[in-house]
Design a protein around this motif. Structure first.
Motif, PDB file in Angstrom:
ATOM      1  N   VAL A 284       0.834  -1.203   0.000  1.00  0.00           N
ATOM      2  CA  VAL A 284       0.000   0.000   0.000  1.00  0.00           C
ATOM      3  C   VAL A 284       0.869   1.253   0.000  1.00  0.00           C
ATOM      4  O   VAL A 284       0.642   2.186  -0.775  1.00  0.00           O
ATOM      5  CB  VAL A 284      -0.945   0.020   1.221  1.00  0.00           C
ATOM      6  CG1 VAL A 284      -1.728   1.329   1.280  1.00  0.00           C
ATOM      7  CG2 VAL A 284      -1.896  -1.149   1.171  1.00  0.00           C
ATOM      8  N   ARG A 285       1.878   1.252   0.875  1.00  0.00           N
ATOM      9  CA  ARG A 285       2.735   2.432   0.990  1.00  0.00           C
ATOM     10  C   ARG A 285       3.503   2.674  -0.311  1.00  0.00           C
ATOM     11  O   ARG A 285       3.665   3.815  -0.754  1.00  0.00           O
ATOM     12  CB  ARG A 285       3.683   2.270   2.172  1.00  0.00           C
ATOM     13  CG  ARG A 285       2.949   2.152   3.512  1.00  0.00           C
ATOM     14  CD  ARG A 285       3.908   1.869   4.646  1.00  0.00           C
ATOM     15  NE  ARG A 285       4.560   3.087   5.079  1.00  0.00           N
ATOM     16  CZ  ARG A 285       4.131   3.870   6.065  1.00  0.00           C
ATOM     17  NH1 ARG A 285       3.013   3.553   6.719  1.00  0.00           N
ATOM     18  NH2 ARG A 285       4.773   4.942   6.403  1.00  0.00           N
ATOM     19  N   GLN A 286       3.971   1.588  -0.945  1.00  0.00           N
ATOM     20  CA  GLN A 286       4.674   1.735  -2.220  1.00  0.00           C
ATOM     21  C   GLN A 286       3.725   2.259  -3.301  1.00  0.00           C
ATOM     22  O   GLN A 286       4.093   3.136  -4.086  1.00  0.00           O
ATOM     23  CB  GLN A 286       5.274   0.394  -2.650  1.00  0.00           C
ATOM     24  CG  GLN A 286       6.068   0.484  -3.956  1.00  0.00           C
ATOM     25  CD  GLN A 286       6.585  -0.867  -4.396  1.00  0.00           C
ATOM     26  OE1 GLN A 286       6.128  -1.900  -3.922  1.00  0.00           O
ATOM     27  NE2 GLN A 286       7.537  -0.872  -5.306  1.00  0.00           N
ATOM     28  N   TRP A 287       2.502   1.728  -3.321  1.00  0.00           N
ATOM     29  CA  TRP A 287       1.513   2.172  -4.302  1.00  0.00           C
ATOM     30  C   TRP A 287       1.241   3.675  -4.129  1.00  0.00           C
ATOM     31  O   TRP A 287       1.141   4.413  -5.109  1.00  0.00           O
ATOM     32  CB  TRP A 287       0.224   1.373  -4.084  1.00  0.00           C
ATOM     33  CG  TRP A 287      -0.822   1.561  -5.149  1.00  0.00           C
ATOM     34  CD1 TRP A 287      -0.990   0.822  -6.272  1.00  0.00           C
ATOM     35  CD2 TRP A 287      -1.846   2.562  -5.170  1.00  0.00           C
ATOM     36  NE1 TRP A 287      -2.057   1.284  -7.003  1.00  0.00           N
ATOM     37  CE2 TRP A 287      -2.607   2.358  -6.347  1.00  0.00           C
ATOM     38  CE3 TRP A 287      -2.201   3.602  -4.329  1.00  0.00           C
ATOM     39  CZ2 TRP A 287      -3.686   3.161  -6.691  1.00  0.00           C
ATOM     40  CZ3 TRP A 287      -3.285   4.405  -4.669  1.00  0.00           C
ATOM     41  CH2 TRP A 287      -4.012   4.181  -5.827  1.00  0.00           C
ATOM     42  N   MET A 288       1.155   4.131  -2.891  1.00  0.00           N
ATOM     43  CA  MET A 288       0.907   5.546  -2.616  1.00  0.00           C
ATOM     44  C   MET A 288       2.083   6.415  -3.049  1.00  0.00           C
ATOM     45  O   MET A 288       1.896   7.501  -3.609  1.00  0.00           O
ATOM     46  CB  MET A 288       0.622   5.743  -1.120  1.00  0.00           C
ATOM     47  CG  MET A 288      -0.722   5.177  -0.675  1.00  0.00           C
ATOM     48  SD  MET A 288      -0.868   5.006   1.126  1.00  0.00           S
ATOM     49  CE  MET A 288      -0.523   6.669   1.665  1.00  0.00           C
ATOM     50  N   ARG A 289       3.305   5.929  -2.804  1.00  0.00           N
ATOM     51  CA  ARG A 289       4.487   6.713  -3.194  1.00  0.00           C
ATOM     52  C   ARG A 289       4.561   6.874  -4.703  1.00  0.00           C
ATOM     53  O   ARG A 289       4.847   7.969  -5.204  1.00  0.00           O
ATOM     54  CB  ARG A 289       5.762   6.041  -2.673  1.00  0.00           C
ATOM     55  CG  ARG A 289       6.046   6.281  -1.204  1.00  0.00           C
ATOM     56  CD  ARG A 289       7.475   5.910  -0.850  1.00  0.00           C
ATOM     57  NE  ARG A 289       7.749   4.496  -1.119  1.00  0.00           N
ATOM     58  CZ  ARG A 289       7.539   3.518  -0.251  1.00  0.00           C
ATOM     59  NH1 ARG A 289       7.033   3.792   0.947  1.00  0.00           N
ATOM     60  NH2 ARG A 289       7.834   2.268  -0.553  1.00  0.00           N
TER      61      ARG A 289
END
Length: 513
Positions: free
Chosen positions: A428-433
């Motif tokens: 999720v965090r990678q997708w957001m970045r």
């Protein structure tokens, strides 16, 4: 038809036909069906009732053993269906009508029936003028010159040729402008799908369209079709540029152009429904929910009011999309109104969801999943959110995709699927970045969840939860000023996690699941 997948193509075409289209096909082919040599109508009935095409079953029903003969029947049925659909839509579709007249004129010219050909060309010329399509007018002009030359009508030929250069120049300009409209529409569609601001081509095309002369100025104000394109495409581009006031002005002008030209509503009813939806969406973003509901209600009564034929293809758009647009007002509705909206939307989606464009499926699934999250119906929330997270094109509606992923994570967290959340959080965090959808309250919340995994009871930090609840507070209806404020305003409205966070301040002990 392709020799590799004729049954699939034929079956898809039959499934896509409306009941009235099928009835028309049967009526026009009744006489042919009486011949024992023509089994295509029987094959039509067999395939119509198959969920998946099955050649073996169909051959058995037709009492056929020769696969070559069976293939010929399928090919003939496919061609007959297309001819029937052409005939069915000829009067309603200006393009089909135009080319039908051109084909007739060419046949009559070949038979040297010049006066009859002239009448067909006159009708075609009228359609070309109504559409404002220079290409169509050039086709008519070409055949008119051919007619006069063959007929040796020297006086009229001379009159046409004297003004030829000027007429050709104007038609070529209009043809180029008409082609540019399709180019703008195609690029705008690509820009809607490609939300990555780091894409150099995206930046280049957006800048190009923002100053395109056909969008900067209404070039042909007396041409209804050009006017419709002008306002519709301007709305799209200003929406992409983050100019909500101009976006709304053009969407409203697009809708009013239809209302001022009711014959175009009958010609393109689906576009009128979409125009209503575009204005409803803008009203929702402005926070004028009363105006939003006026538009969505008109979408639902429109088909009956205007006595639109072939309603079965339009009903999913009118009835389902209108409810989906009302999700914009969901956070500001009373609990009973929220439940009623979701129940109606869910029921209609289960009926017609497969006929709905993917972007609308994302909107609907997110809205229903969010509702079940706040109802603490975790399994139902996952049922609706999972397809958005795992199956949809994540270039569509990135803010909704982002919100769906947050709700999806929180749902698994509430269900104590800690090992899954632990492995999913980095994704999720990678997708957001990658998509630059960073918002500090969400980052803080995800960090808190990560620290709370594998602990029971879940640890509480009242001060942090209270601060987050304030950060996620529902924004006042209306549009923010700057693009950054609009962005945060939208994220808050999509998530609205304040009630859930406040519930964490007074937790109710729940059994381990």
């Amino acid at each position: 038809m392709s020799p590799t997948k004729p049954s699939s193509d034929l079956h898809k075409l039959i499934l896509a036909m409306t009941p009235s289209e099928k009835r028309h096909f049967r009526i026009v082919n009744t006489g042919k069906a009486k011949s024992p040599e023509n089994q295509f109508l029987l094959l039509f009935g067999v395939l119509e009732n198959q969920d998946q095409p099955d050649d073996d079953v169909a051959m058995k029903r037709l009492k056929l053993k020769d696969r070559n003969r069976y293939s010929r029947i399928k090919n003939y049925l496919y061609k007959s269906l297309l001819e029937s659909l052409e005939d069915y839509y000829r009067e309603a579709n200006g393009d089909a009508q135009f080319f039908h007249l051109i084909n007739r004129a060419q046949i009559l010219l070949g038979k040297r029936l010049f006066s009859q050909a002239s009448r067909q060309l006159a009708k075609a010329e009228k359609i070309a003028a109504e559409k404002g399509n220079g290409t169509y007018s050039l086709i008519v002009l070409t055949l008119q010159l051919d007619r006069l030359t063959r007929e040796e009508n020297l006086d009229e030929l001379q009159a046409r040729l004297v003004d030829y250069a000027e007429i050709k120049s104007g038609l070529l300009q209009r043809t180029g402008d008409f082609l540019d409209l399709y180019m703008i529409k195609s690029k705008a569609t690509w820009l809607l799908r490609c939300a990555d601001d780091t894409n150099a081509l995206r930046r280049e095309w957006l800048a190009e369209l923002a100053k395109h002369p056909l969008l900067k100025e209404l070039k042909y104000p007396d041409d209804t079709e050009f006017t419709l394109y002008h306002y519709n495409l301007n709305g799209l581009i200003h929406g992409l540029l983050g100019n909500p006031a101009e976006d709304y002005r053009n969407r409203l002008a697009y809708l009013n152009t239809y209302r001022n030209n009711p014959e175009y509503i009958q010609r393109w009813p689906v576009n009128y429904i979409i125009a209503l939806g575009n204005v409803a969406s803008s009203e929702g973003q402005k926070g004028d929910y009363s105006a939003l509901f006026v538009c969505t209600e008109e979408m639902r009564v429109f088909l009956e009011r205007e006595k639109i034929k072939n309603r079965s293809t339009l009903e999913p758009i009118a009835l389902l999309r209108s409810r989906a647009l009302e999700l914009e007002a969901y956070p500001f509705l009373l609990p009973a109104q929220q439940t009623d909206l979701i129940n109606r939307l869910e029921r209609k989606f289960r009926e017609n969801g497969h006929e709905t464009a993917e972007v609308w499926q994302i909107i609907i699934r997110h809205g229903i999943g969010r509702h079940y999250f706040f109802q603490r119906s975790w399994s139902e929330a996952l049922e609706w959110l999972s397809p958005v997270v795992h199956q949809s094109d994540d270039r569509l509606s990135p803010e909704l995709q982002w919100s769906a992923r947050i709700f999806y994570t929180l749902t698994h967290f509430e269900m104590r699927n800690d090992r899954y959340v632990e492995s999913y959080l980095p994704k999720v965090r990678q997708w957001m970045r990658i998509r630059k959808l960073q918002w500090e309250p969400v980052n803080t919340l995800l960090q808190h969840i990560r620290g709370a995994l594998h602990q029971y009871p879940r640890p509480r930090n009242p001060d942090m939860l209270a601060e987050l609840a304030e950060a996620f507070a529902l924004p006042e209806p209306g549009l923010a000023n700057s693009p950054d404020e609009q962005h945060i305003h939208r994220l808050r409205q999509l998530l609205n996690l304040r009630p859930w966070l406040l519930g964490k301040l007074t937790p109710v002990k729940q059994p381990r699941r």
